[in-house]
Design a protein around this motif. Structure first.
Motif, short mmCIF file in Angstrom:
data_model
loop_
_atom_site.label_atom_id
_atom_site.label_comp_id
_atom_site.label_asym_id
_atom_site.label_seq_id
_atom_site.Cartn_x
_atom_site.Cartn_y
_atom_site.Cartn_z
N PRO A 269 0.97 -1.18 -0.02
CA PRO A 269 0.26 -0.15 -0.05
C PRO A 269 0.89 1.22 -0.11
O PRO A 269 0.63 2.12 -0.41
CB PRO A 269 -0.71 -0.17 1.26
CG PRO A 269 0.09 -1.08 2.19
CD PRO A 269 0.48 -1.98 1.37
N VAL A 270 1.98 1.31 0.69
CA VAL A 270 2.98 2.25 0.74
C VAL A 270 4.23 1.63 0.89
O VAL A 270 4.56 0.77 1.58
CB VAL A 270 2.71 3.27 1.85
CG1 VAL A 270 3.73 4.42 2.25
CG2 VAL A 270 1.25 4.10 1.54
N THR A 287 2.98 2.47 -6.55
CA THR A 287 3.00 2.46 -5.16
C THR A 287 3.45 3.66 -4.62
O THR A 287 4.46 4.26 -4.99
CB THR A 287 3.84 1.12 -4.37
OG1 THR A 287 3.42 0.16 -5.13
CG2 THR A 287 3.65 1.43 -3.04
N PRO A 288 2.73 4.42 -3.73
CA PRO A 288 2.87 5.59 -3.06
C PRO A 288 4.08 5.43 -2.39
O PRO A 288 4.45 4.44 -1.62
CB PRO A 288 1.53 6.08 -2.20
CG PRO A 288 0.56 5.23 -2.93
CD PRO A 288 1.24 4.01 -3.46
N ASN A 307 3.21 11.05 -2.91
CA ASN A 307 4.58 10.98 -2.03
C ASN A 307 4.63 11.94 -1.00
O ASN A 307 3.71 12.98 -1.18
CB ASN A 307 5.77 10.82 -3.12
CG ASN A 307 5.80 12.07 -3.91
OD1 ASN A 307 6.74 13.12 -3.16
ND2 ASN A 307 5.26 12.35 -4.78
N LEU A 352 -0.51 9.31 3.05
CA LEU A 352 -0.44 8.31 2.04
C LEU A 352 -1.61 7.35 2.07
O LEU A 352 -2.17 7.02 1.12
CB LEU A 352 0.93 7.98 1.66
CG LEU A 352 1.82 8.90 1.14
CD1 LEU A 352 3.14 8.25 0.69
CD2 LEU A 352 1.22 9.85 0.19
N ILE A 353 -1.52 6.74 3.00
CA ILE A 353 -2.74 5.49 3.49
C ILE A 353 -3.94 6.19 3.28
O ILE A 353 -4.99 5.61 2.55
CB ILE A 353 -2.62 4.87 4.71
CG1 ILE A 353 -1.11 4.17 5.10
CG2 ILE A 353 -3.66 4.18 5.14
CD1 ILE A 353 -1.20 2.98 3.91
N SER A 354 -4.15 7.39 3.73
CA SER A 354 -5.74 8.10 3.54
C SER A 354 -5.88 8.39 2.14
O SER A 354 -7.13 8.49 1.96
CB SER A 354 -5.74 9.21 4.53
OG SER A 354 -4.81 10.09 3.91
N ARG A 356 -4.75 6.65 -0.65
CA ARG A 356 -4.72 5.39 -1.26
C ARG A 356 -6.17 5.30 -2.00
O ARG A 356 -7.18 5.19 -1.65
CB ARG A 356 -4.51 4.03 -0.62
CG ARG A 356 -4.24 3.02 -1.22
CD ARG A 356 -2.53 3.11 -1.64
NE ARG A 356 -1.83 1.97 -2.28
CZ ARG A 356 -1.58 1.53 -3.39
NH1 ARG A 356 -1.96 2.53 -4.28
NH2 ARG A 356 -1.30 0.65 -3.90
N GLY A 357 -6.06 5.33 -3.39
CA GLY A 357 -7.10 4.90 -4.53
C GLY A 357 -7.73 6.37 -4.99
O GLY A 357 -8.60 6.38 -5.70
N ALA A 360 -3.62 9.79 -8.43
CA ALA A 360 -2.04 10.21 -8.23
C ALA A 360 -2.01 11.50 -8.80
O ALA A 360 -2.30 12.37 -9.54
CB ALA A 360 -1.11 9.47 -9.27
#
Length: 376
Positions: A269-270, A287-288, A307, A352-354, A356-357, A360
């Motif tokens: 995920p990161v 991938t971030p 990033n 970055l997790i928040s 995700r999706g 970009a």
């Protein structure tokens, strides 16, 4: 010189794996614009990534003596590489550099090989060595991201692409093998996990192990498993970090060959890493990245991917004596920067997790020519 009839082009990028990955969009532009066969001359350090860059048709591996390499180049083989290039009968050569590199030794190689068109940035007038000369204004007038620098170079001869992203061909069929190896070291692949890559190719890029451990522990407390990746030579580092972090961390140094590592990164995920080739692998598979970024070259931040870049200073005794880099240290990196804390790292990962999706976007952008970094 007209490049439309150039169907056999040599791209010279004799540096590290990450450098070659960042040059791929420019190579794509050459291939798409001219319908050319692309051969890359690159180093033994970068040869492993060649097969994952679809725009490359062929590769010549040779460690040039004016580029930093792991081993001392064999000067007796230099004439041999000239002969190899002659036999290939290239229509043109493109020399890709960072702004602190002198292209003239490489241009002499192309000249000796009889390549009729040579494109490169150069500060001084190269005369007959580079007959498609683009005056190099970096870093004194502005600084571009490396990807943009390379794209602008080939655009000067009419090569463009609508797809400027980095891209590596990841083999998803390897995921079962990767997952099995993760399970073998104790990772539950059905629960959240992150990659931490702490190994560096240069001592000056080192982020302190105690701070890595502190950040990893906080992420474990949040419910993440931490996979500590590295090369076989870095296994001692991943083992040490696992010992420092404790439960919830897993040393994977040397566990994954490159193809499997690319697959692993694609499924993460990161990624949390220092500024090294792994950052560009992550970028090229979507991938971030959170990157602990030693203040060396500002051109090499993640490109077109979510990033966070957390900069930290290079100790004075480890700084380059290259005059161009010294200029950047005196200008771009002139203000004191505190070492990022573990809280800074964890916050960046959570951001970055928040995201995700979401689409970009590039969060840490090097100014382009219209947004120049002043020379002083």
């Amino acid at each position: 010189m007209n490049w439309q009839n150039c169907k056999n082009i040599l791209c010279i990028r004799p540096d590290n794996m990450g450098d070659l990955i960042m040059t791929a969009p420019a190579i794509r532009a050459l291939k798409e614009s001219f319908g050319a066969k692309i051969t890359v001359l690159t180093s033994s350090m970068a040869k492993g990534i060649v097969n994952f860059i679809p725009e490359i048709d062929d590769a010549i591996i040779f460690d040039l003596p004016w580029v930093k390499t792991a081993d001392i180049p064999d000067n007796e083989q230099f004439q041999q590489i000239v002969n190899v290039l002659k036999e290939k009968k290239f229509d043109a050569a493109v020399i890709f550099t960072v702004y602190s590199q002198n292209p003239l030794p490489t241009a002499m190689l192309a000249y000796l090989a009889g390549i009729p068109r040579v494109l490169a940035y150069c500060r001084e007038n190269p005369y007959h060595l580079i007959n498609n000369w683009v005056p190099d204004k970096e870093p004194y007038d502005f600084i571009k991201h490396q990807v943009r620098r390379d794209l602008d170079l080939v655009a000067s001869v009419g090569a463009k692409t609508s797809n400027e992203d980095l891209h590596l061909e990841a083999d998803d069929s390897l995921w079962m093998t990767v997952a099995s190896k993760l399970t073998g070291i104790g990772v539950d692949v059905n629960k959240p996990w992150l990659i931490v890559h702490s190994g560096v190719s240069e001592k000056k890029r080192t982020y302190p192990i105690k701070k890595w451990a502190a950040a990893a522990k906080q992420l474990i407390e949040q419910g993440f498993q931490i996979i500590l990746t590295g090369s076989t030579a870095e296994k001692h580092l991943t083992d040490e970090l696992e010992s420092e972090v404790g439960q919830g961390s897993f040393s994977a140094g040397g566990l994954f060959p490159l193809a499997e590592f690319i697959c692993l990164v694609k499924h993460a995920p990161v990624m949390l890493s220092v500024n090294t080739g792994t950052v560009h692998i992550a970028t090229a598979v979507g991938t971030p990245v959170v990157v602990l970024y030693a203040q060396t070259n500002p051109q090499h931040t993640p490109w077109n991917i979510p990033n966070r870049v957390l900069e930290f200073p290079v100790p004075a005794y480890l700084r380059s004596r290259n005059e161009v880099i010294m200029h950047v240290n005196k200008t771009v990196y002139s203000k004191p920067t505190a070492l990022p804390t573990s809280a800074d790292v964890v916050n960046a990962v959570n951001e970055l997790i928040s995201l995700r999706g979401l689409p970009a976007q590039q969060f840490h952008e090097i100014p382009n020519e219209s947004q120049a970094i002043p020379a002083s």
